[in-house]
Motif scaffolding. Structure first.
Motif, PDB file in Angstrom:
ATOM      1  N   GLU A 395       0.836  -1.206   0.000  1.00 57.60           N
ATOM      2  CA  GLU A 395       0.000   0.000   0.000  1.00 57.60           C
ATOM      3  C   GLU A 395       0.871   1.256   0.000  1.00 57.60           C
ATOM      4  OE1 GLU A 395      -3.237   0.002   2.726  1.00 57.60           O
ATOM      5  OE2 GLU A 395      -3.795   2.078   2.237  1.00 57.60           O
ATOM      6  N   ALA A 396       1.969   1.218   0.745  1.00 59.25           N
ATOM      7  CA  ALA A 396       2.873   2.372   0.770  1.00 59.25           C
ATOM      8  C   ALA A 396       3.392   2.655  -0.633  1.00 59.25           C
ATOM      9  CB  ALA A 396       4.033   2.100   1.723  1.00 59.25           C
ATOM     10  N   GLU A 397       3.777   1.601  -1.337  1.00 61.76           N
ATOM     11  CA  GLU A 397       4.309   1.804  -2.686  1.00 61.76           C
ATOM     12  C   GLU A 397       3.226   2.307  -3.632  1.00 61.76           C
ATOM     13  OE1 GLU A 397       6.620  -1.458  -4.180  1.00 61.76           O
ATOM     14  OE2 GLU A 397       7.746  -1.649  -2.300  1.00 61.76           O
ATOM     15  N   ALA A 398       2.012   1.776  -3.482  1.00 65.50           N
ATOM     16  CA  ALA A 398       0.916   2.196  -4.363  1.00 65.50           C
ATOM     17  C   ALA A 398       0.582   3.673  -4.132  1.00 65.50           C
ATOM     18  CB  ALA A 398      -0.313   1.329  -4.120  1.00 65.50           C
ATOM     19  N   ILE A 425       8.709   2.700   0.720  1.00 64.09           N
ATOM     20  CA  ILE A 425       9.440   1.994   1.780  1.00 64.09           C
ATOM     21  C   ILE A 425      10.100   3.016   2.702  1.00 64.09           C
ATOM     22  CG2 ILE A 425      11.313   0.356   2.274  1.00 64.09           C
ATOM     23  CD1 ILE A 425       9.069  -1.062   0.865  1.00 64.09           C
ATOM     24  N   GLY A 426      10.637   4.083   2.090  1.00 67.89           N
ATOM     25  CA  GLY A 426      11.271   5.135   2.887  1.00 67.89           C
ATOM     26  C   GLY A 426      10.280   5.756   3.869  1.00 67.89           C
ATOM     27  N   ASN A 454       7.840  16.715   8.259  1.00 66.71           N
ATOM     28  CA  ASN A 454       8.995  15.902   8.633  1.00 66.71           C
ATOM     29  C   ASN A 454       8.739  14.455   8.222  1.00 66.71           C
ATOM     30  OD1 ASN A 454      11.251  14.853   9.761  1.00 66.71           O
ATOM     31  ND2 ASN A 454      10.763  15.405  11.874  1.00 66.71           N
ATOM     32  N   SER A 455       9.038  14.172   6.959  1.00 66.80           N
ATOM     33  CA  SER A 455       8.744  12.842   6.420  1.00 66.80           C
ATOM     34  C   SER A 455       9.849  12.430   5.454  1.00 66.80           C
ATOM     35  CB  SER A 455       7.420  12.874   5.656  1.00 66.80           C
ATOM     36  OG  SER A 455       7.596  13.626   4.468  1.00 66.80           O
ATOM     37  N   ALA A 456       9.895  11.146   5.109  1.00 67.36           N
ATOM     38  CA  ALA A 456      10.894  10.692   4.144  1.00 67.36           C
ATOM     39  C   ALA A 456      10.698  11.342   2.772  1.00 67.36           C
ATOM     40  CB  ALA A 456      10.875   9.172   4.032  1.00 67.36           C
ATOM     41  N   PRO A 457       9.468  11.358   2.233  1.00 66.63           N
ATOM     42  CA  PRO A 457       9.320  11.976   0.912  1.00 66.63           C
ATOM     43  C   PRO A 457       9.794  13.435   0.888  1.00 66.63           C
ATOM     44  CG  PRO A 457       7.332  10.794   1.493  1.00 66.63           C
ATOM     45  CD  PRO A 457       8.220  10.741   2.695  1.00 66.63           C
ATOM     46  N   TYR A 458       9.541  14.156   1.968  1.00 64.80           N
ATOM     47  CA  TYR A 458       9.994  15.550   2.021  1.00 64.80           C
ATOM     48  C   TYR A 458      11.520  15.619   1.892  1.00 64.80           C
ATOM     49  CZ  TYR A 458      11.328  20.056   3.954  1.00 64.80           C
ATOM     50  OH  TYR A 458      11.912  21.284   4.149  1.00 64.80           O
ATOM     51  N   LEU A 459      12.216  14.768   2.651  1.00 58.51           N
ATOM     52  CA  LEU A 459      13.683  14.798   2.625  1.00 58.51           C
ATOM     53  C   LEU A 459      14.217  14.265   1.290  1.00 58.51           C
ATOM     54  CD1 LEU A 459      14.421  13.665   6.281  1.00 58.51           C
ATOM     55  CD2 LEU A 459      14.776  15.936   5.297  1.00 58.51           C
ATOM     56  N   GLN A 460      13.546  13.246   0.762  1.00 59.88           N
ATOM     57  CA  GLN A 460      13.977  12.713  -0.536  1.00 59.88           C
ATOM     58  C   GLN A 460      13.785  13.770  -1.616  1.00 59.88           C
ATOM     59  OE1 GLN A 460      11.379   9.273  -0.204  1.00 59.88           O
ATOM     60  NE2 GLN A 460      13.122   7.868  -0.265  1.00 59.88           N
ATOM     61  N   TYR A 461      12.686  14.499  -1.508  1.00 63.26           N
ATOM     62  CA  TYR A 461      12.399  15.549  -2.474  1.00 63.26           C
ATOM     63  C   TYR A 461      13.436  16.675  -2.341  1.00 63.26           C
ATOM     64  CZ  TYR A 461       9.737  18.934  -5.182  1.00 63.26           C
ATOM     65  OH  TYR A 461       9.356  19.854  -6.118  1.00 63.26           O
ATOM     66  N   LEU A 562      22.661  14.767   2.955  1.00 65.78           N
ATOM     67  CA  LEU A 562      21.303  14.200   2.978  1.00 65.78           C
ATOM     68  C   LEU A 562      21.313  12.748   2.494  1.00 65.78           C
ATOM     69  CD1 LEU A 562      18.977  17.064   1.657  1.00 65.78           C
ATOM     70  CD2 LEU A 562      18.942  16.006   3.921  1.00 65.78           C
ATOM     71  N   LYS A 563      22.056  12.500   1.438  1.00 68.60           N
ATOM     72  CA  LYS A 563      22.098  11.148   0.882  1.00 68.60           C
ATOM     73  C   LYS A 563      22.701  10.161   1.886  1.00 68.60           C
ATOM     74  CE  LYS A 563      23.647   8.789  -3.335  1.00 68.60           C
ATOM     75  NZ  LYS A 563      22.354   8.692  -4.021  1.00 68.60           N
ATOM     76  N   ASN A 564      23.860  10.545   2.423  1.00 76.92           N
ATOM     77  CA  ASN A 564      24.528   9.653   3.385  1.00 76.92           C
ATOM     78  C   ASN A 564      23.729   9.504   4.667  1.00 76.92           C
ATOM     79  OD1 ASN A 564      27.640   8.889   2.713  1.00 76.92           O
ATOM     80  ND2 ASN A 564      26.962  10.687   1.623  1.00 76.92           N
ATOM     81  N   GLY A 565      23.140  10.614   5.093  1.00 79.58           N
ATOM     82  CA  GLY A 565      22.362  10.579   6.331  1.00 79.58           C
ATOM     83  C   GLY A 565      21.131   9.704   6.180  1.00 79.58           C
ATOM     84  N   LEU A 566      20.428   9.840   5.062  1.00 79.28           N
ATOM     85  CA  LEU A 566      19.241   8.997   4.853  1.00 79.28           C
ATOM     86  C   LEU A 566      19.653   7.533   4.713  1.00 79.28           C
ATOM     87  CD1 LEU A 566      17.080  11.333   2.581  1.00 79.28           C
ATOM     88  CD2 LEU A 566      16.449  10.475   4.839  1.00 79.28           C
ATOM     89  N   ALA A 567      20.815   7.307   4.101  1.00 75.97           N
ATOM     90  CA  ALA A 567      21.291   5.919   3.973  1.00 75.97           C
ATOM     91  C   ALA A 567      21.494   5.292   5.357  1.00 75.97           C
ATOM     92  CB  ALA A 567      22.584   5.871   3.166  1.00 75.97           C
ATOM     93  N   LEU A 568      21.874   6.103   6.333  1.00 73.31           N
ATOM     94  CA  LEU A 568      22.052   5.577   7.691  1.00 73.31           C
ATOM     95  C   LEU A 568      20.720   5.199   8.321  1.00 73.31           C
ATOM     96  CD1 LEU A 568      24.850   7.976   8.952  1.00 73.31           C
ATOM     97  CD2 LEU A 568      25.060   5.593   8.280  1.00 73.31           C
ATOM     98  N   LEU A 569      19.639   5.716   7.753  1.00 72.82           N
ATOM     99  CA  LEU A 569      18.312   5.302   8.198  1.00 72.82           C
ATOM    100  C   LEU A 569      17.779   4.192   7.287  1.00 72.82           C
ATOM    101  CD1 LEU A 569      16.750   8.837   8.894  1.00 72.82           C
ATOM    102  CD2 LEU A 569      17.793   7.281  10.536  1.00 72.82           C
ATOM    103  N   GLY A 570      18.609   3.770   6.354  1.00 76.51           N
ATOM    104  CA  GLY A 570      18.182   2.729   5.415  1.00 76.51           C
ATOM    105  C   GLY A 570      17.236   3.249   4.346  1.00 76.51           C
ATOM    106  N   ILE A 571      17.306   4.567   4.079  1.00 78.41           N
ATOM    107  CA  ILE A 571      16.378   5.181   3.127  1.00 78.41           C
ATOM    108  C   ILE A 571      17.120   5.627   1.869  1.00 78.41           C
ATOM    109  CG2 ILE A 571      14.816   7.151   2.773  1.00 78.41           C
ATOM    110  CD1 ILE A 571      14.104   6.896   5.772  1.00 78.41           C
ATOM    111  N   GLU A 572      16.558   5.239   0.725  1.00 79.81           N
ATOM    112  CA  GLU A 572      17.200   5.560  -0.547  1.00 79.81           C
ATOM    113  C   GLU A 572      16.881   6.985  -1.002  1.00 79.81           C
ATOM    114  OE1 GLU A 572      16.562   2.522  -3.672  1.00 79.81           O
ATOM    115  OE2 GLU A 572      15.847   1.290  -2.003  1.00 79.81           O
TER     116      GLU A 572
END
Ligand code: ARG
Length: 577
Positions: A395-398, A425-426, A454-461, A562-572
């Motif tokens: 559902e998260a992916e959809a 997934i992030g 404060n969410s993963a999509p926000y930081l990924q964006y 941001l990239k390295n930091g998110l990777a430490l949370l396991g987020i791409e």
């Protein structure tokens, strides 16, 4: 003086301690924290030291006078512009812009972005995920997986030799019930299509039958004894149950990008249990009570722990003590970290205490978290299982796909799906990781997938946007190499961003030391805010040559952090969203 790959705090703290020691040669300063902290508010400088107040209390003198003595004696390190006394005796420390710029340049030239190698020659075992074979798998196991994996990544980044160990619940009285239930009423089709659900059903049904029917209970017990005595058929069934369970879990681990170094379940320690109990008896730590053997921990304010039941069987506590002894002997870890939900706090306190009394030197840490409330329809915390968990990820992916289709309609379908996977997934992981683990969280899709909070999509964006600035620059100025220009900090927002960037290493260190990925999440959110006000207020592509290139390099560093930091949370971090 300030070297990259060493925390600025650590070095400033050493300098403060040295200066105070020089100021007060006769005093005993041991045990007083003479260090600095990053200032929360820039009106208190970049770093702040409150040691004068602590010392004044200790020495019964005037804090401001002590601070003044410090200022008069201090030899400022290269990085420090000035120091000031504030309030009752705080020492505010201001860093030089040039020094900050040097730190940033050093970070840009280092693929770890200046992380200190704190874990050199140290092994840390992280015991996480650890689901139970054929027992209901609940959201707690997933939180353990996601939080444990982030702690794993943080420690590895700091140079520790990490052993990620999945301590499966693969032994115990439940196997008698499951083997009997399997023989009597297993649904073979269901075992093929949804093995873990079917194993759960077999276990629960058989368990309920054993409550009502003593004959059933005795037969289950007989199956258990056969298994324990190594009966080939029961052994094979037991192995099959583990394999079925693991094959489903591995599917989820793969989706979550989680990998273990060891899968040593409880069964691995089974033949060390008798010996463990003997050791406890020899050390005078265990005593008989109503046919059982117990450790009385009342002196330590803890409930009695049973280490051998009256029927001769061992339990969870015994296995965990044996596990610590075995891990300590084999790997000499400096720390063992366990990640489970908060309901197990007493268990961990009990066996940590017993290990301490056995003089086991290893530092033992229990990282616990509260349960998360999920949308009821998707996943119930009481009766969760693997299938429902996969439905949650689906559902998260959809839902993320809808977001991506809107933000990048021109992307190919395949790319959209790939980005949606990373975002979906992030979002689930970040919801887990950004919370204070002690608080009860209610999961909502709106919050998890918010593009503006404060969410993963926000930081990924934010990452994707920053990465595009670099591309725009390259398109506009193809012949200029920004790396040939120095970093210069002139604007207020620029300096604020710079300070935040130099604190990356400290954020990683603190998150690891406190076993709190949320420290990393807070840092990244904060950084993205600092970037956003820099971006809105400071011109870069339109600035003149020099500042322009410096700012492009700041952008580049922000993107890397941001990239390295998110990777430490396991987020791409996809390049586009
Ligand atoms: N299997 C346990 C459970 O699901 C968690 C095990 C945690 N690790 C440990 N060494 N006790 O509750």
């Amino acid at each position: 003086m300030i070297k990259p790959n060493q925390l600025i705090e650590t070095q400033l703290s050493a300098w403060c301690a040295k200066t105070f020691t020089a100021c007060l040669p006769a005093a005993d300063l041991n045990g007083v924290n003479l260090g600095v902290n990053a200032s929360r508010n820039e009106q208190f400088g970049d770093y702040q030291c409150d040691a004068a107040m602590k010392l004044a209390k200790e020495l019964k003198s005037n804090p401001r006078a002590l601070a003044q003595q410090f200022v008069d004696t201090a030899d400022l390190p290269d990085l420090v512009e000035k120091i000031e006394i504030a309030g009752p005796g705080f020492i505010n420390i201001y860093l030089k812009n040039e020094g900050l710029a040097n730190q940033l340049t050093a970070m840009l030239g280092d693929n770890t972005l200046g992380l200190p190698n704190l874990g050199k020659n140290q092994t840390v075992i992280i015991d996480y995920s650890s689901p139970n074979v054929a027992k209901p798998m609940h959201i707690g196991h997933i939180r353990s997986t996601v939080i444990g994996n982030s702690i794993d990544r943080l420690y590895r980044a700091l140079g520790y030799n990490v052993i990620a160990d999945n301590h499966l619940g693969d032994w115990g009285t439940q196997f008698g019930l499951i083997i009997l239930g399997y023989r009597e009423f297993a649904d073979m089709d269901a075992l093929k299509t949804a093995p873990v659900e079917e194993l759960e059903r077999i276990y629960v049904t058989s368990y309920n039958m054993s409550k009502e029917d003593p004959a059933w209970r005795d037969r289950a017990k007989a199956e258990l004894v056969k298994l324990q005595q190594g009966d080939a058929e029961n052994r094979a069934l037991w192995e099959k149950f583990i394999e079925l369970t693991l094959s489903e879990f591995n599917r989820i681990y793969k989706r979550l990008d989680v990998a273990f170094d060891l899968y040593r379940g409880e069964s691995f320690y089974n033949d060390q249990l008798a010996e463990t109990v003997e050791k406890l008896q020899q050390a005078g730590l265990a005593e008989e009570s109503n046919g059982a053997l117990i450790c009385n921990l009342e002196d330590d304010g803890l409930a009695v722990a049973i280490v051998r039941k009256s029927d001769g069987g061992y339990n969870y506590t015994t296995t965990d003590i044996a596990t610590v002894a075995s891990r300590t002997a084999e790997f000499q870890p400096s720390e063992i970290i366990y990640v489970t939900d908060d309901r197990q706090q007493l268990h961990f306190r009990q066996f940590f205490h017993i290990c301490q009394k056995l003089n086991i030197p290893t530092k033992l840490t229990h990282v616990w978290f509260g349960l998360m409330r999920l949308p009821e329809a998707t996943f119930s915390t009481r009766e969760g299982n693997v299938i429902k968990l996969e439905a949650l990820l689906d559902e998260a992916e959809a839902r993320a796909l809808e977001v991506v289709k809107k933000s990048s309609p021109d992307m190919s379908d395949e790319q959209q799906r790939e980005v949606a996977r990373a975002v979906g997934i992030g979002a689930i992981k970040y919801t887990d990781l950004s919370q204070n683990p002690a608080s009860l969280v209610t999961f909502t899709w709106e919050k998890a997938l918010a593009m503006d909070g404060n969410s993963a999509p926000y930081l990924q964006y934010a990452y994707a946007r920053i990465a595009s600035v670099r591309d725009k620059y390259a398109a506009k100025f193809p012949d200029i190499n920004p790396d040939a220009f120095p970093i210069i900090l002139t604007e207020e927002q620029e300096r604020r961003l710079a300070i935040k960037l130099t604190r990356f290493a400290a954020a990683v260190e603190t998150a690891a030391r406190l076993h709190r990925p949320s420290v990393m999440a807070d840092y990244l959110y904060d950084l993205s805010q600092a970037y956003s006000s820099f971006y809105q207020n400071v011109p870069f592509l339109k600035a003149e040559e020099g500042p322009r290139e410096s700012r492009i390099r700041l952008c580049e560093l922000t993107a890397s952090v941001l990239k390295n930091g998110l990777a430490l949370l396991g987020i791409e971090t996809p390049e586009r969203i």
